[in-house]
Design a protein around this motif. Structure first.
Motif, PDB file in Angstrom:
ATOM      1  N   LEU A 385     -23.948   0.561  -6.299  1.00 13.71           N
ATOM      2  CA  LEU A 385     -22.696   0.058  -5.737  1.00 13.71           C
ATOM      3  C   LEU A 385     -21.451   0.810  -6.188  1.00 13.71           C
ATOM      4  N   ALA A 386     -21.392   1.201  -7.469  1.00 18.70           N
ATOM      5  CA  ALA A 386     -20.145   1.764  -7.998  1.00 18.70           C
ATOM      6  C   ALA A 386     -19.734   3.078  -7.329  1.00 18.70           C
ATOM      7  N   PRO A 387     -20.643   4.088  -7.175  1.00 18.26           N
ATOM      8  CA  PRO A 387     -20.207   5.304  -6.464  1.00 18.26           C
ATOM      9  C   PRO A 387     -19.781   5.019  -5.033  1.00 18.26           C
ATOM     10  N   LEU A 388     -20.478   4.096  -4.368  1.00 18.22           N
ATOM     11  CA  LEU A 388     -20.097   3.727  -3.006  1.00 18.22           C
ATOM     12  C   LEU A 388     -18.706   3.102  -2.995  1.00 18.22           C
ATOM     13  N   MET A 389     -18.428   2.223  -3.953  1.00 17.25           N
ATOM     14  CA  MET A 389     -17.108   1.589  -4.035  1.00 17.25           C
ATOM     15  C   MET A 389     -16.015   2.630  -4.276  1.00 17.25           C
ATOM     16  N   VAL A 390     -16.291   3.569  -5.190  1.00 19.43           N
ATOM     17  CA  VAL A 390     -15.309   4.623  -5.462  1.00 19.43           C
ATOM     18  C   VAL A 390     -15.070   5.463  -4.210  1.00 19.43           C
ATOM     19  N   GLY A 391     -16.157   5.838  -3.513  1.00 19.54           N
ATOM     20  CA  GLY A 391     -16.013   6.628  -2.295  1.00 19.54           C
ATOM     21  C   GLY A 391     -15.225   5.902  -1.223  1.00 19.54           C
ATOM     22  N   MET A 392     -15.466   4.611  -1.050  1.00 16.25           N
ATOM     23  CA  MET A 392     -14.742   3.829  -0.040  1.00 16.25           C
ATOM     24  C   MET A 392     -13.261   3.709  -0.397  1.00 16.25           C
ATOM     25  N   ILE A 393     -12.968   3.483  -1.685  1.00 12.98           N
ATOM     26  CA  ILE A 393     -11.570   3.405  -2.119  1.00 12.98           C
ATOM     27  C   ILE A 393     -10.876   4.746  -1.895  1.00 12.98           C
ATOM     28  N   SER A 394     -11.570   5.844  -2.209  1.00 13.85           N
ATOM     29  CA  SER A 394     -10.992   7.170  -2.015  1.00 13.85           C
ATOM     30  C   SER A 394     -10.727   7.453  -0.545  1.00 13.85           C
ATOM     31  N   ASP A 395     -11.693   7.145   0.327  1.00 15.47           N
ATOM     32  CA  ASP A 395     -11.499   7.366   1.766  1.00 15.47           C
ATOM     33  C   ASP A 395     -10.356   6.517   2.306  1.00 15.47           C
ATOM     34  N   ALA A 396     -10.278   5.245   1.857  1.00 17.14           N
ATOM     35  CA  ALA A 396      -9.207   4.367   2.318  1.00 17.14           C
ATOM     36  C   ALA A 396      -7.842   4.871   1.849  1.00 17.14           C
ATOM     37  N   ALA A 397      -7.765   5.353   0.610  1.00 18.17           N
ATOM     38  CA  ALA A 397      -6.503   5.874   0.089  1.00 18.17           C
ATOM     39  C   ALA A 397      -6.083   7.140   0.835  1.00 18.17           C
ATOM     40  N   THR A 398      -7.042   7.984   1.165  1.00 15.83           N
ATOM     41  CA  THR A 398      -6.735   9.201   1.920  1.00 15.83           C
ATOM     42  C   THR A 398      -6.191   8.863   3.299  1.00 15.83           C
ATOM     43  N   GLU A 399      -6.822   7.866   3.941  1.00 14.86           N
ATOM     44  CA  GLU A 399      -6.340   7.436   5.258  1.00 14.86           C
ATOM     45  C   GLU A 399      -4.933   6.889   5.181  1.00 14.86           C
ATOM     46  N   ALA A 400      -4.641   6.160   4.105  1.00 14.61           N
ATOM     47  CA  ALA A 400      -3.316   5.561   3.937  1.00 14.61           C
ATOM     48  C   ALA A 400      -2.318   6.525   3.295  1.00 14.61           C
ATOM     49  N   GLN A 401      -2.764   7.756   3.054  1.00 15.74           N
ATOM     50  CA  GLN A 401      -1.928   8.802   2.451  1.00 15.74           C
ATOM     51  C   GLN A 401      -1.402   8.402   1.068  1.00 15.74           C
ATOM     52  N   ILE A 402      -2.259   7.717   0.302  1.00 15.57           N
ATOM     53  CA  ILE A 402      -1.932   7.341  -1.076  1.00 15.57           C
ATOM     54  C   ILE A 402      -2.448   8.439  -1.987  1.00 15.57           C
ATOM     55  N   PRO A 403      -1.595   8.992  -2.843  1.00 19.05           N
ATOM     56  CA  PRO A 403      -2.056  10.080  -3.724  1.00 19.05           C
ATOM     57  C   PRO A 403      -3.022   9.581  -4.792  1.00 19.05           C
ATOM     58  N   ASN A 404      -3.871  10.500  -5.261  1.00 22.42           N
ATOM     59  CA  ASN A 404      -4.820  10.224  -6.339  1.00 22.42           C
ATOM     60  C   ASN A 404      -5.745   9.047  -6.006  1.00 22.42           C
ATOM     61  N   GLY A 405      -6.205   9.007  -4.766  1.00 21.44           N
ATOM     62  CA  GLY A 405      -7.088   7.919  -4.363  1.00 21.44           C
ATOM     63  C   GLY A 405      -8.389   7.902  -5.144  1.00 21.44           C
ATOM     64  N   LEU A 406      -8.920   9.087  -5.438  1.00 23.18           N
ATOM     65  CA  LEU A 406     -10.162   9.153  -6.200  1.00 23.18           C
ATOM     66  C   LEU A 406      -9.956   8.640  -7.624  1.00 23.18           C
ATOM     67  N   GLY A 407      -8.794   8.933  -8.202  1.00 21.46           N
ATOM     68  CA  GLY A 407      -8.481   8.410  -9.531  1.00 21.46           C
ATOM     69  C   GLY A 407      -8.388   6.895  -9.529  1.00 21.46           C
TER      70      GLY A 407
END
Length: 438
Positions: A385-407
């Motif tokens: 679950l954790a890598p999937l959660m991180v990937g989803m948060i990163s993709d969502a942040a990228t879509e919303a143009q939020i910097p450092n989404g992966l962080g």
């Protein structure tokens, strides 16, 4: 009442570290060293094959047109589900049959599937090869621990487990460093195929060096089903808290290793080779220090007779939760890598303590099962679950143009480190209570 009585009959013998009743012939001298070196190589190859998709993730993502969510699925669920579902039956076979045969078979399977991953032309095929790698690696640690329990003297098992566990950080170091360099120069496919071929060579060495292990003479003609044995072990509070600590550890370690390299590449502009060398070498160094000091420290803790065998790793996890949080938001790349170091050390340092404590609580003849249950705890929910959660948060942040989404997604790591520390402290107290009662 009968179950409680049986638990009490098993635990005192285990917790006071008395040798098993089967009186196996323990190896000594050069044979002792040769077996441990071979087991170390096997665990190292296992970790290389597991870690390569992490450092190669950016190249694989570009070549196969994948998203971060698919990378999270490939490094998470595709591996974790098969790994954990097969770990327990393979551990049962190692406990009751030949751990040597289980280990050799598993090594050949995961090496072949790693090589096949280098031929993948789609996400589905690559994910299927990760299932195959997980199938093989599911039996590696339980069968290795069963071999140690049968042929290594009890007073040297903490050291042996520490050396065996050192394969994880060494494999991480080689996987990151060599994988990044080969991936940049020859491509990710060559890196996977080469790793599979290396596993085949190590399997030949293992066949020649590791001896047939003594069989355990079971008292009952009708063996208890492994599910019932597992539930009996999980009914012990001390072991339950070890399992909870393992679950929290999985949520900390899986995203840390899956996304640290992509984070450093994207956020700080490193190349795969640079991340592989710096991150990988530091991970290897911390792993060597952590497993060796951890193994010796665990032996000393057991000899003290207090039963407090999980305090030091808990403290280290609390420290690492602070440093990894700072690493995710520092603007300087090399500072971020250095701030990751305490977390690398914490993961390696915990291994001999956690597995050693599990073996103490489980007792003779159940060491592989205990290792398997701890592996299931740390290898199912968190890695799935954790890598999937991180990937989803990163993709969502990228879509919303939020910097450092992966962080932002990787903040799961420090939270899980704190939970691991708390669970270790509670397990520490429970094991000490068992010691006082015996």
């Amino acid at each position: 009442m009968s179950e409680n009585a049986e638990t009490q009959r098993i635990e005192p013998n285990a917790l006071t570290c008395q040798p098993p009743a089967i009186n196996p012939e323990y190896v000594q001298g050069w044979r002792f060293g040769a077996i441990l070196v071979t087991l170390l190589l096997i665990n190292t190859v296992s970790q290389i094959d597991r870690i390569l998709p992490y450092i190669l993730a950016e190249a694989i993502k570009t070549d196969l047109s994948l998203s971060d969510t698919q990378i999270g699925l490939m490094t998470g669920i595709a591996f974790a589900v098969c790994y954990t579902l097969l770990s327990l039956p393979l551990a049962r076979q190692a406990d009751r049959g030949s751990p040597r045969m289980v280990l050799l078979t598993c090594l050949l399977v995961w090496s072949a599937m790693t090589a096949m991953g280098g031929m993948a032309a789609s996400f589905v095929f690559l994910a299927l090869t990760r299932f195959g790698v997980a199938f093989g690696e599911a039996g590696a640690i339980p069968s290795g621990h069963a071999i140690i329990a049968r042929i290594i003297p009890p007073e040297r098992r903490g050291l042996a487990i520490g050396l065996f566990s050192m394969g994880i950080p060494l494999g991480t170091m080689v996987g990151f460093a060599a994988g990044g360099a080969i991936g940049d120069s020859l491509g990710w496919r060559t890196a996977l195929i080469g790793a599979g071929a290396l596993g085949g060579l190590v399997a030949m060495l293992a066949y020649l060096v590791i001896p047939l292990t003594p069989r355990i003479a079971h008292a009952t003609t009708k063996p208890e089903p492994f599910l019932a044995s597992s539930l009996r072990l999980l009914s012990v509070p001390a072991f339950r808290w070890l399992v909870i600590a393992g679950v929290a550890l999985g949520f900390a370690s899986a995203p840390f290793y899956a996304f640290s390299a992509p984070f450093l590449i994207r956020t700080h502009g490193f190349t795969a080779s640079e991340v592989g060398m710096s991150f990988g070498l530091l991970q290897g160094l911390m792993g060597i220090i952590g497993t060796l000091i951890g193994g010796r420290g665990f032996d000393r803790a057991v000899r003290s007779g207090t039963g407090r065998v999980l305090g030091p790793p808990a403290v280290l996890f609390l420290i690492s939760s602070v440093t990894v949080t700072a690493a995710l938001f520092t603007p300087i790349g090399w500072v971020a890598i250095l701030l990751f170091v305490p977390t690398m050390l914490a993961f390696a340092f915990l291994l001999p303590w956690a597995f050693g404590a599990a073996h103490l609580v489980a007792g003779p003849g159940k060491q592989a099962m205990a290792s398997s249950l701890v592996m299931i705890a740390s290898g199912l929910l968190g890695p799935a679950l954790a890598p999937l959660m991180v990937g989803m948060i990163s993709d969502a942040a990228t879509e919303a143009q939020i910097p450092n989404g992966l962080g932002l997604g990787l903040l799961i790591v420090p939270v899980a480190c704190v939970l691991s520390a708390i669970a270790c402290l509670i397990a520490n107290r429970r094991i000490a209570d068992l010691i006082r009662k015996t």
